[in-house]
Design a protein around this motif. Structure first.
Motif, mmCIF file in Angstrom:
data_model
loop_
_atom_site.group_PDB
_atom_site.id
_atom_site.type_symbol
_atom_site.label_atom_id
_atom_site.label_comp_id
_atom_site.label_asym_id
_atom_site.label_seq_id
_atom_site.Cartn_x
_atom_site.Cartn_y
_atom_site.Cartn_z
ATOM 1 N N THR A 1 0.793 -1.146 -0.174
ATOM 2 C CA THR A 1 0.043 -0.249 -0.019
ATOM 3 C C THR A 1 0.672 1.368 -0.482
ATOM 4 N N ASN A 2 2.002 1.429 1.183
ATOM 5 C CA ASN A 2 2.992 2.298 0.922
ATOM 6 C C ASN A 2 2.886 2.680 -0.327
ATOM 7 N N SER A 3 3.856 1.768 -0.788
ATOM 8 C CA SER A 3 4.393 2.085 -2.989
ATOM 9 C C SER A 3 3.682 2.899 -3.456
ATOM 10 N N ASP A 4 2.421 2.859 -3.511
ATOM 11 C CA ASP A 4 1.798 3.152 -4.057
ATOM 12 C C ASP A 4 0.824 4.662 -3.782
ATOM 13 N N PRO A 5 1.350 5.779 -4.180
ATOM 14 C CA PRO A 5 0.838 6.896 -4.423
ATOM 15 C C PRO A 5 -0.172 7.270 -4.889
ATOM 16 N N ASP A 6 -1.092 6.375 -4.947
ATOM 17 C CA ASP A 6 -2.379 7.005 -5.749
ATOM 18 C C ASP A 6 -3.268 6.472 -4.299
ATOM 19 N N LYS A 7 -2.470 5.440 -3.642
ATOM 20 C CA LYS A 7 -2.818 4.936 -1.960
ATOM 21 C C LYS A 7 -3.072 5.840 -0.719
ATOM 22 N N VAL A 8 -1.720 6.306 -0.614
ATOM 23 C CA VAL A 8 -1.121 6.971 0.394
ATOM 24 C C VAL A 8 0.151 8.068 -0.313
ATOM 25 N N LYS A 9 -0.203 9.102 -0.053
ATOM 26 C CA LYS A 9 0.742 10.524 -0.495
ATOM 27 C C LYS A 9 1.990 10.070 -0.235
ATOM 28 N N PRO A 10 2.713 10.473 -0.206
ATOM 29 C CA PRO A 10 4.475 9.998 0.068
ATOM 30 C C PRO A 10 4.521 10.791 1.494
ATOM 31 N N GLU A 11 3.781 12.099 1.767
ATOM 32 C CA GLU A 11 3.904 12.599 2.644
ATOM 33 C C GLU A 11 2.872 12.389 4.028
ATOM 34 N N GLU A 12 2.522 11.914 3.532
ATOM 35 C CA GLU A 12 1.304 11.092 4.260
ATOM 36 C C GLU A 12 1.865 9.345 4.360
ATOM 37 N N LEU A 13 2.818 9.119 4.843
ATOM 38 C CA LEU A 13 3.052 7.721 4.507
ATOM 39 C C LEU A 13 3.604 7.684 6.096
ATOM 40 N N LEU A 14 3.101 6.817 7.489
ATOM 41 C CA LEU A 14 2.951 6.388 8.678
ATOM 42 C C LEU A 14 4.311 5.506 8.852
ATOM 43 N N SER A 15 4.453 4.357 8.649
ATOM 44 C CA SER A 15 5.115 3.319 9.042
ATOM 45 C C SER A 15 4.960 2.065 8.399
ATOM 46 N N ASP A 16 5.689 1.148 7.878
ATOM 47 C CA ASP A 16 6.038 -0.122 7.253
ATOM 48 C C ASP A 16 5.917 -1.093 8.051
ATOM 49 N N GLN A 17 5.766 -0.804 9.439
ATOM 50 C CA GLN A 17 5.456 -1.490 10.004
ATOM 51 C C GLN A 17 4.385 -2.170 10.884
ATOM 52 N N VAL A 18 4.130 -3.103 11.211
ATOM 53 C CA VAL A 18 2.894 -3.499 11.868
ATOM 54 C C VAL A 18 3.189 -3.936 13.226
ATOM 55 N N TYR A 19 2.166 -3.549 13.927
ATOM 56 C CA TYR A 19 2.414 -3.508 15.646
ATOM 57 C C TYR A 19 0.968 -3.738 16.026
ATOM 58 N N LEU A 20 1.017 -4.889 17.634
ATOM 59 C CA LEU A 20 -0.020 -5.860 18.276
ATOM 60 C C LEU A 20 0.459 -4.616 19.940
ATOM 61 N N TYR A 21 -1.155 -4.400 19.779
ATOM 62 C CA TYR A 21 -1.709 -4.427 21.352
ATOM 63 C C TYR A 21 -2.421 -5.810 21.989
ATOM 64 N N GLU A 22 -1.407 -5.540 23.342
ATOM 65 C CA GLU A 22 -1.931 -7.142 23.943
ATOM 66 C C GLU A 22 -2.562 -6.810 25.218
ATOM 67 N N ARG A 23 -3.677 -7.144 25.147
ATOM 68 C CA ARG A 23 -4.437 -6.772 26.571
ATOM 69 C C ARG A 23 -4.352 -7.708 27.356
ATOM 70 N N LYS A 24 -2.667 -8.518 27.836
ATOM 71 C CA LYS A 24 -2.574 -8.783 29.557
ATOM 72 C C LYS A 24 -0.683 -8.198 29.156
ATOM 73 N N THR A 25 -0.462 -6.822 28.324
ATOM 74 C CA THR A 25 0.508 -6.482 29.070
ATOM 75 C C THR A 25 -0.366 -4.484 28.753
ATOM 76 N N GLY A 26 -0.887 -4.483 28.103
ATOM 77 C CA GLY A 26 -1.834 -2.881 27.999
ATOM 78 C C GLY A 26 -0.831 -1.877 27.069
ATOM 79 N N LYS A 27 -0.002 -2.744 26.542
ATOM 80 C CA LYS A 27 0.693 -1.976 25.308
ATOM 81 C C LYS A 27 1.331 -2.416 23.884
ATOM 82 N N VAL A 28 1.621 -1.933 23.412
ATOM 83 C CA VAL A 28 1.413 -1.629 21.948
ATOM 84 C C VAL A 28 2.708 -1.421 21.316
ATOM 85 N N ARG A 29 3.062 -3.019 20.800
ATOM 86 C CA ARG A 29 4.730 -2.976 20.729
ATOM 87 C C ARG A 29 4.556 -3.416 18.918
ATOM 88 N N ILE A 30 6.177 -3.423 18.427
ATOM 89 C CA ILE A 30 6.353 -3.769 16.936
ATOM 90 C C ILE A 30 6.223 -5.332 17.049
#
Length: 296
Positions: free
Chosen positions: A266-295
């Protein structure tokens, strides 16, 4: 047909004809993710145009207009459109000197913005910020906010010094304003206005209530905690753009590597997301047991 550099210069000269009391100038602006955009701006020739205080200078970015020119739109039409935008925005530009000088006034306008730290190294040399995972949280001051338009400026070290505040002061002001603004988590049914039923897909979008800089919604850990406990599930967070996250329920057969490939595609297609509006190329996980977001 003119090349891009010829187009910029002819455009500047033609737009200048609409302004007797201001200079029309070509400018370059550094946007997020080290993206450099060309634009036209106007600078007053006389003090009367800034009566009442220093005003923001409007900028019209040229990339879209060159694409219109290439597609066959007449140059005269493009010139008229840009001149009209500059005239309208300069008339409505907010006076900023009182806001800039007075922290008591400014702190109510401080908002947070999440950006990828490694993609914005040069910009971060000038901006106070806090680290969050592989992001930097910068501080943005809204100068004018209406349903149609929002004008803002990044808080620099120079502004921070002038106000005599710490990064924690900026952070606290931004978090307080984020709490006032509110965070929304929408189902696929709500996102598509009922065109797609939720159907137990476990896919949601998370953003701020006004969807401006909506990716900072991830900092609202209480919202994520309440949501995940209600659904009795952990969630992958996919960075859709600086405006929102896509939440996908974690299951045993869902491979985070596959999800990351989706994000990169998705990030590689500027018609989907403008380069200056990209946020990250990672995926993150929210876990209930920790109450935190991690990579993930």
């Amino acid at each position: 047909m003119m090349n891009y550099n010829e187009f910029k210069e002819v455009l500047r000269n033609e737009v200048q004809k609409y302004f007797e009391t201001a200079d029309v100038q070509l400018t370059t602006k550094r946007k997020l993710n080290s993206v450099i955009l060309d634009g036209l701006t106007i600078t007053p020739k006389c003090a009367e145009m800034t009566c009442g205080g220093v005003r923001t200078t409007p900028v019209v970015y040229l990339r879209e207009f060159y694409e219109r020119y290439q597609s066959g739109v007449r140059m005269e039409r493009i010139v008229f459109t840009i001149a009209r935008i500059l005239i309208a925005e300069s008339a409505e530009a907010p006076v900023i000197n009182e806001v800039l000088v007075d922290w008591k006034t400014a702190k109510a306008k401080i908002h947070l913005q999440l950006i990828k730290e490694s993609w914005n190294y040069d910009m971060l040399q000038e901006l106070p910020h806090k680290q969050y995972l592989d992001f930097a949280v910068i501080f943005v001051m809204e100068l004018q906010s209406t349903p149609e338009e929002k004008q803002s400026t990044n808080v620099t070290y120079e502004l921070q010094k002038m106000w005599g505040v710490s990064i924690e002061d900026l952070w606290n002001a931004g978090m307080e304003n984020l709490q006032k603004e509110g965070v929304a988590i929408l189902s696929i049914e709500e996102i598509t206005h009922g065109l797609l039923p939720e159907d137990g897909l476990g896919i949601y979008a998370m953003t701020t209530e006004n969807m401006v800089r909506g990716s900072v919604s991830v900092l609202s850990e209480e919202v994520l905690k309440t949501f995940s406990e209600e659904k009795k599930a952990d969630y992958y967070l996919l960075p859709r753009s600086i405006y929102e996250w896509i939440l996908i329920e974690k299951t045993d057969d869902l491979d985070p590597v596959y999800l990351r490939l989706m994000v990169i595609d998705t990030n590689s297609d500027p018609d989907k997301v403008k380069p200056e509006e990209l946020l990250s190329d990672q995926v993150y996980l929210y876990e209930r047991k920790t109450g935190k977001v991690r990579i993930a």
